[in-house]
Design an enzyme around this catalytic site. Structure first.
Site, PDB file in Angstrom:
ATOM      1  N   ASN A 192     -36.062 -83.831 147.516  1.00  0.00           N
ATOM      2  CA  ASN A 192     -36.820 -84.936 148.111  1.00  0.00           C
ATOM      3  C   ASN A 192     -35.965 -85.889 148.941  1.00  0.00           C
ATOM      4  OD1 ASN A 192     -35.635 -85.782 145.678  1.00  0.00           O
ATOM      5  ND2 ASN A 192     -37.166 -87.364 145.338  1.00  0.00           N
ATOM      6  N   ALA A 243     -30.967 -78.041 146.494  1.00  0.00           N
ATOM      7  CA  ALA A 243     -32.258 -77.450 146.141  1.00  0.00           C
ATOM      8  C   ALA A 243     -32.570 -76.289 147.069  1.00  0.00           C
ATOM      9  CB  ALA A 243     -33.353 -78.511 146.229  1.00  0.00           C
ATOM     10  N   GLY A 267     -32.931 -84.593 139.009  1.00  0.00           N
ATOM     11  CA  GLY A 267     -34.081 -83.704 138.940  1.00  0.00           C
ATOM     12  C   GLY A 267     -34.959 -84.054 137.756  1.00  0.00           C
ATOM     13  N   THR A 281     -36.665 -84.200 133.995  1.00  0.00           N
ATOM     14  CA  THR A 281     -36.145 -84.378 132.640  1.00  0.00           C
ATOM     15  C   THR A 281     -36.030 -83.036 131.929  1.00  0.00           C
ATOM     16  OG1 THR A 281     -37.046 -86.622 132.495  1.00  0.00           O
ATOM     17  CG2 THR A 281     -36.564 -85.504 130.413  1.00  0.00           C
ATOM     18  N   THR A 304     -35.444 -80.010 133.165  1.00  0.00           N
ATOM     19  CA  THR A 304     -34.264 -79.285 133.622  1.00  0.00           C
ATOM     20  C   THR A 304     -32.989 -79.976 133.160  1.00  0.00           C
ATOM     21  OG1 THR A 304     -35.457 -78.494 135.572  1.00  0.00           O
ATOM     22  CG2 THR A 304     -33.058 -78.410 135.649  1.00  0.00           C
ATOM     23  N   GLY A 305     -32.986 -81.297 133.165  1.00  0.00           N
ATOM     24  CA  GLY A 305     -31.820 -82.033 132.694  1.00  0.00           C
ATOM     25  C   GLY A 305     -31.460 -81.693 131.263  1.00  0.00           C
ATOM     26  N   GLU A 361     -29.738 -88.112 136.347  1.00  0.00           N
ATOM     27  CA  GLU A 361     -30.771 -88.993 136.899  1.00  0.00           C
ATOM     28  C   GLU A 361     -32.052 -88.182 136.876  1.00  0.00           C
ATOM     29  OE1 GLU A 361     -33.538 -90.132 139.031  1.00  0.00           O
ATOM     30  OE2 GLU A 361     -32.286 -89.796 140.796  1.00  0.00           O
ATOM     31  N   CYS A 382     -38.544 -90.487 142.885  1.00  0.00           N
ATOM     32  CA  CYS A 382     -38.498 -90.691 141.434  1.00  0.00           C
ATOM     33  C   CYS A 382     -38.648 -92.149 141.045  1.00  0.00           C
ATOM     34  CB  CYS A 382     -37.205 -90.119 140.857  1.00  0.00           C
ATOM     35  SG  CYS A 382     -35.722 -90.771 141.644  1.00  0.00           S
ATOM     36  N   GLU A 406     -25.266 -94.389 139.313  1.00  0.00           N
ATOM     37  CA  GLU A 406     -24.769 -94.025 140.631  1.00  0.00           C
ATOM     38  C   GLU A 406     -24.811 -95.240 141.536  1.00  0.00           C
ATOM     39  OE1 GLU A 406     -25.787 -89.286 140.820  1.00  0.00           O
ATOM     40  OE2 GLU A 406     -27.252 -90.658 141.713  1.00  0.00           O
TER      41      GLU A 406
END
Length: 506
Positions: free
Chosen positions: A176, A201, A255, A257, A259-260, A277, A311, A484
């Site tokens: 994004n 991505a 990305g 949650t 996948t995190g 994040e 996000c 970050e």
């Protein structure tokens, strides 16, 4: 091959726009191979990059696999020993040159973002500026990784705390913001003295590869900045290498949650440092005392930027009963006046497509669920051809609806009516994630109470856009860990070493 030529050969309207607006991308910036150890590398196969607005193929990119990922990690490891020895001033000068090159190539970089991501060209240009700003910011922070001299409990020793780069960092980034999510991580890492391997991505690799070309032009040494593009099918195997290879010391991911959590498990066996994040579900609260016009303008900017695919955009709009009807009415008028659907290269477009058909299906499902449960569609509500979704305003929304239970990532603005501050905070904090939150009020006491009470990492007070390199970015709860941007962003790539210096006298 020039991307604008490829596009305009298929779409007459874009050919006309090419003539009128000079939209083009030079061959130097349209890279389609991986970038490892300062070389452009091919893989055994390639994968397509599609224009989200048309579904047409605009390029084919090398489909790197675990082998290429390991080559990139090895190259980054070798380069690390030389890069960390450079002074902060030297690293900063290279980052500054990279920043200047991004500014010089802003129009071309913006065109790439629009073509592969879909966002309107003006927004894409804004992203390029935002992306470049992190290179500028961390080019200056490279000289400020201060340690400490700590008073010792004994007369014969001194205590030193030194900051040193952690090593090779894997950067796994989303579609994004295909440029800014890379520089926000890579600029901090390189400023600290780390080297990086970027996995962009699968939808948006062209921006990452263009950044690699400019990094090379800026003098970033071979192996310091590597890019390994891959398809959706190869993402799990490439991601596993980047999260488990013993030479990787740090993982930074932006990305979902879900996948995190997978990446955290992969990182556990070798106890890597991680920054995550993850997902957001931002509350956007408008109290009775608010400046309604400002709240409406901020809601428009927060919700409909990148067609709601951010996000930190408002996801649950809580409006107090006293101004509820006024807010909804003014918001509907603003939507009619300001929002225009279309291809992002059309300068009149404010709302581009969603990234793909799956994204539209999710948004449509939320709208249908809300209507079935009693919500009213004030504006929009329809899925259009391809990956387009009408900007949608819903009222009469309740907490049982899907749009209040999960992140939308699309142009749907659900309005929930509330009566008291306590009720608003209870709704706002009833989420497993906590990235950003916003509220609008002119009551001084309420400003402090709500800012402190919101369970999020970032709060916008009478402001719907809050991202900048000077401010930190990150969340609480299951929105991740680490920060970050800001002066704290570089610390994510530094270890603190304690040196006890003894034998200095009686």
């Amino acid at each position: 091959m020039r991307i604008a030529h490829l596009l305009t050969a298929r779409l007459p309207v874009l050919r006309a726009m090419q003539r009128s607006y000079g939209l083009d991308v030079s061959a130097a910036l349209l890279r389609t191979r991986g970038y490892v150890d300062g070389q452009w590398i091919s893989a055994a196969s390639d994968f397509p990059v599609l224009d989200p607005a048309t579904g047409e193929e605009v390029a084919r990119v090398s489909d790197c696999g675990p082998g290429e990922a390991m080559r990139a990690v090895d190259a980054a490891h070798r380069a690390f020993h030389g890069w960390k020895q450079r002074t902060g001033k030297e690293r900063g000068a290279i980052l500054r040159r990279w920043f200047e090159l991004m500014v010089q190539n802003k129009d071309e970089l913006a065109t790439l973002i629009t073509v592969e991501c879909g966002k309107p060209l003006a927004e894409a240009a804004g992203e390029v500026s935002y992306s470049a700003s992190f290179l500028e910011w961390f080019s200056e922070e490279a000289r400020r990784t201060y340690g400490d001299v700590v008073p010792s409990p004994g007369r014969d020793r001194r205590i030193l705390l030194l900051k040193q780069p952690v090593g090779v960092a894997s950067l796994i980034t989303p579609w994004n913001f295909p440029s800014a999510m890379i520089t926000r991580k890579a600029a901090a890492a390189l400023a600290a003295g780390c080297t990086v391997v970027v996995k962009p991505a699968e939808d948006t690799p062209l921006s990452a590869l263009a950044l690699a070309e400019l990094a090379a032009q800026a003098g970033v040494p071979a192996g310091v900045f590597n890019v390994v593009p891959c398809s959706k099918e190869k993402t799990p195997s490439v991601g596993e290498v980047l999260c488990t290879d013993p030479l990787v010391q740090k993982i930074s991911f932006t990305g979902s949650t879900a996948t995190g959590k997978v990446l955290l498990k992969l990182a556990a066996d070798t106890v890597k440092r991680v920054s995550m994040e993850l997902g957001g579900h931002a509350p956007f609260i408008v109290f009775d005392s608010a400046d309604v016009d400002r709240a409406v303008a901020s809601a428009m900017a927060s919700k409909f930027r990148n067609s709601g695919q951010t996000c930190v955009c408002g996801n649950r709009f809580l409006v107090q009963s006293g101004i509820h009807d006024c807010f909804v009415e003014k918001l509907a008028v603003a939507m009619d006046k300001e929002l225009r659907l279309g291809h992002g290269l059309d300068p009149t477009t404010t709302q581009g497509p969603l990234i793909n058909a799956r994204a539209v299906e999710k948004v449509e499902k939320q709208v249908l669920d809300a209507v079935a449960r009693g919500a009213r569609v004030v504006r929009g509500g329809r899925r259009l051809q391809g990956s387009f979704m009408e900007p949608t305003l819903l009222e009469g929304v309740t907490m049982e609806m899907l749009c209040t239970q999960e992140e939308t990532f699309g142009p749907v603005l659900p309005v929930i009516r509330f009566d008291s501050e306590e009720e608003a905070l209870a709704i706002a904090n009833a989420s497993a994630v906590g990235l950003a939150g916003y509220f609008f009020s002119q009551d001084p006491g309420q400003l402090w109470r709500v800012a402190e009470a919101l369970e999020v990492g970032m709060v916008g007070v009478n402001e719907g856009l809050l991202s900048c390199p000077e401010g930190l970015f990150g969340g609480v709860k299951q929105s991740g860990q680490g920060r970050e941007g800001s002066k704290y962003g570089i610390d994510e790539y530094l270890e603190v070493k304690y040196v006890c210096w003894g034998g200095l006298g009686p």
